[in-house]
Design an enzyme around this catalytic site. Sequence first.
Site, PDB file in Angstrom:
ATOM      1  N   PRO A   8       7.615 -11.530 -41.409  1.00 36.19           N
ATOM      2  CA  PRO A   8       7.593 -12.984 -41.396  1.00 36.19           C
ATOM      3  C   PRO A   8       8.795 -13.641 -40.716  1.00 36.19           C
ATOM      4  O   PRO A   8       9.915 -13.162 -40.829  1.00 36.19           O
ATOM      5  CB  PRO A   8       7.558 -13.345 -42.891  1.00 36.19           C
ATOM      6  N   ASN A   9       8.489 -14.702 -40.013  1.00 34.37           N
ATOM      7  CA  ASN A   9       9.456 -15.584 -39.332  1.00 34.37           C
ATOM      8  C   ASN A   9      10.012 -15.004 -38.042  1.00 34.37           C
ATOM      9  O   ASN A   9      10.719 -15.699 -37.306  1.00 34.37           O
ATOM     10  CB  ASN A   9      10.616 -15.969 -40.269  1.00 34.37           C
ATOM     11  N   ARG A  16      15.151 -19.633 -34.180  1.00 37.77           N
ATOM     12  CA  ARG A  16      15.460 -19.426 -35.594  1.00 37.77           C
ATOM     13  C   ARG A  16      16.919 -18.997 -35.763  1.00 37.77           C
ATOM     14  O   ARG A  16      17.297 -17.902 -35.331  1.00 37.77           O
ATOM     15  CB  ARG A  16      14.554 -18.318 -36.123  1.00 37.77           C
ATOM     16  N   TYR A  21      20.516 -14.611 -35.419  1.00 37.87           N
ATOM     17  CA  TYR A  21      19.526 -13.733 -34.782  1.00 37.87           C
ATOM     18  C   TYR A  21      19.575 -13.752 -33.252  1.00 37.87           C
ATOM     19  O   TYR A  21      18.820 -13.020 -32.612  1.00 37.87           O
ATOM     20  CB  TYR A  21      18.118 -14.110 -35.262  1.00 37.87           C
ATOM     21  N   ASN A  72      10.434  -4.006 -38.406  1.00 39.53           N
ATOM     22  CA  ASN A  72      11.365  -4.980 -38.976  1.00 39.53           C
ATOM     23  C   ASN A  72      10.598  -5.708 -40.070  1.00 39.53           C
ATOM     24  O   ASN A  72       9.802  -6.608 -39.800  1.00 39.53           O
ATOM     25  CB  ASN A  72      11.873  -5.966 -37.923  1.00 39.53           C
ATOM     26  N   ALA A  75      11.949 -10.474 -44.413  1.00 41.03           N
ATOM     27  CA  ALA A  75      12.215 -10.758 -45.833  1.00 41.03           C
ATOM     28  C   ALA A  75      11.486  -9.789 -46.760  1.00 41.03           C
ATOM     29  O   ALA A  75      11.959  -9.527 -47.881  1.00 41.03           O
ATOM     30  CB  ALA A  75      11.817 -12.201 -46.157  1.00 41.03           C
ATOM     31  N   GLU A  96      13.360   1.713 -39.453  1.00 40.35           N
ATOM     32  CA  GLU A  96      13.511   0.339 -39.957  1.00 40.35           C
ATOM     33  C   GLU A  96      14.591  -0.343 -39.124  1.00 40.35           C
ATOM     34  O   GLU A  96      15.689   0.205 -38.966  1.00 40.35           O
ATOM     35  CB  GLU A  96      13.921   0.398 -41.426  1.00 40.35           C
ATOM     36  N   HIS A  98      16.747  -3.990 -38.370  1.00 41.49           N
ATOM     37  CA  HIS A  98      17.143  -5.361 -38.677  1.00 41.49           C
ATOM     38  C   HIS A  98      18.034  -5.856 -37.556  1.00 41.49           C
ATOM     39  O   HIS A  98      18.972  -5.150 -37.153  1.00 41.49           O
ATOM     40  CB  HIS A  98      17.904  -5.442 -40.005  1.00 41.49           C
ATOM     41  N   ARG A 105      25.712  -9.786 -45.114  1.00 43.27           N
ATOM     42  CA  ARG A 105      25.161 -11.110 -45.399  1.00 43.27           C
ATOM     43  C   ARG A 105      25.035 -11.322 -46.912  1.00 43.27           C
ATOM     44  O   ARG A 105      25.733 -10.688 -47.687  1.00 43.27           O
ATOM     45  CB  ARG A 105      23.830 -11.263 -44.658  1.00 43.27           C
TER      46      ARG A 105
HETATM   47  C1  DQA Z   1      16.041  -9.431 -40.832  1.00 41.39           C
HETATM   48  C2  DQA Z   1      16.979  -9.598 -42.039  1.00 41.39           C
HETATM   49  C3  DQA Z   1      16.208 -10.110 -43.262  1.00 41.39           C
HETATM   50  O1  DQA Z   1      17.100 -10.262 -44.366  1.00 41.39           O
HETATM   51  C4  DQA Z   1      15.587 -11.460 -42.972  1.00 41.39           C
HETATM   52  O2  DQA Z   1      14.814 -11.886 -44.059  1.00 41.39           O
HETATM   53  C5  DQA Z   1      14.802 -11.465 -41.704  1.00 41.39           C
HETATM   54  C6  DQA Z   1      15.277 -10.714 -40.540  1.00 41.39           C
HETATM   55  C7  DQA Z   1      16.805  -9.043 -39.557  1.00 41.39           C
HETATM   56  O3  DQA Z   1      16.144  -8.663 -38.588  1.00 41.39           O
HETATM   57  O4  DQA Z   1      18.037  -9.139 -39.504  1.00 41.39           O
HETATM   58  O5  DQA Z   1      13.796 -12.184 -41.592  1.00 41.39           O
HETATM   59  O6  DQA Z   1      15.122  -8.383 -41.128  1.00 41.39           O
END
Ligand code: DQA
Length: 151
Positions: A8-9, A16, A21, A72, A75, A96, A98, A105
């Site tokens: 998501p997002n 964003r 990011y 990825n 959340a 995985e 990020h 963070r």
């Molecule tokens: C994320 C880190 C997560 O905590 C966050 O909710 C994201 C992006 C990252 O790519 O740094 O949406 O996975």
Amino acid sequence: MIYVLNGPNLGRLGTREPDVYGRTTYADLVRLCEETGSRLGVDVVVRQTDAEYEMLGWLHAAADEGADVVLNPAAWSHYSIAVRDACGMLTGRLVEVHISNIHTREEFRHHSLISAVATGVIAGLGVDGYRLAIEHLTTGNPDSPVGGSRR
Ligand code: DQA
């Protein structure tokens, strides 16, 4: 085939929270992954969803195909037992990724439910983490320690 799956997002990359990011857009990220795949001679399919059921379906399909996955979980990393269980069914490798360093963070981001079922984890290297994950899955790394990994 390598599936690059985004939670998501992440479709809003570029606008964003650019301080966290970066300014690379989601379209740029798709291009980066596809170009990395074609340079290495492997098919890469990149997807993003805000719907958990859709992600679960993609993970089930990857499990059935025995495909490697770069994920990825965004959340979902921090609370989705359903995504973790689907990752646990994968028969290929799982990296995985990020974009940000979740460990520097907020406290709630420090723990990922996915990491325990991942082959490896990349965090904090920006979108470059995706390229590195695809390169690892394609070219392998004979020096990779396997002791901590379940795959
Ligand atoms: C994320 C880190 C997560 O905590 C966050 O909710 C994201 C992006 C990252 O790519 O740094 O949406 O996975």
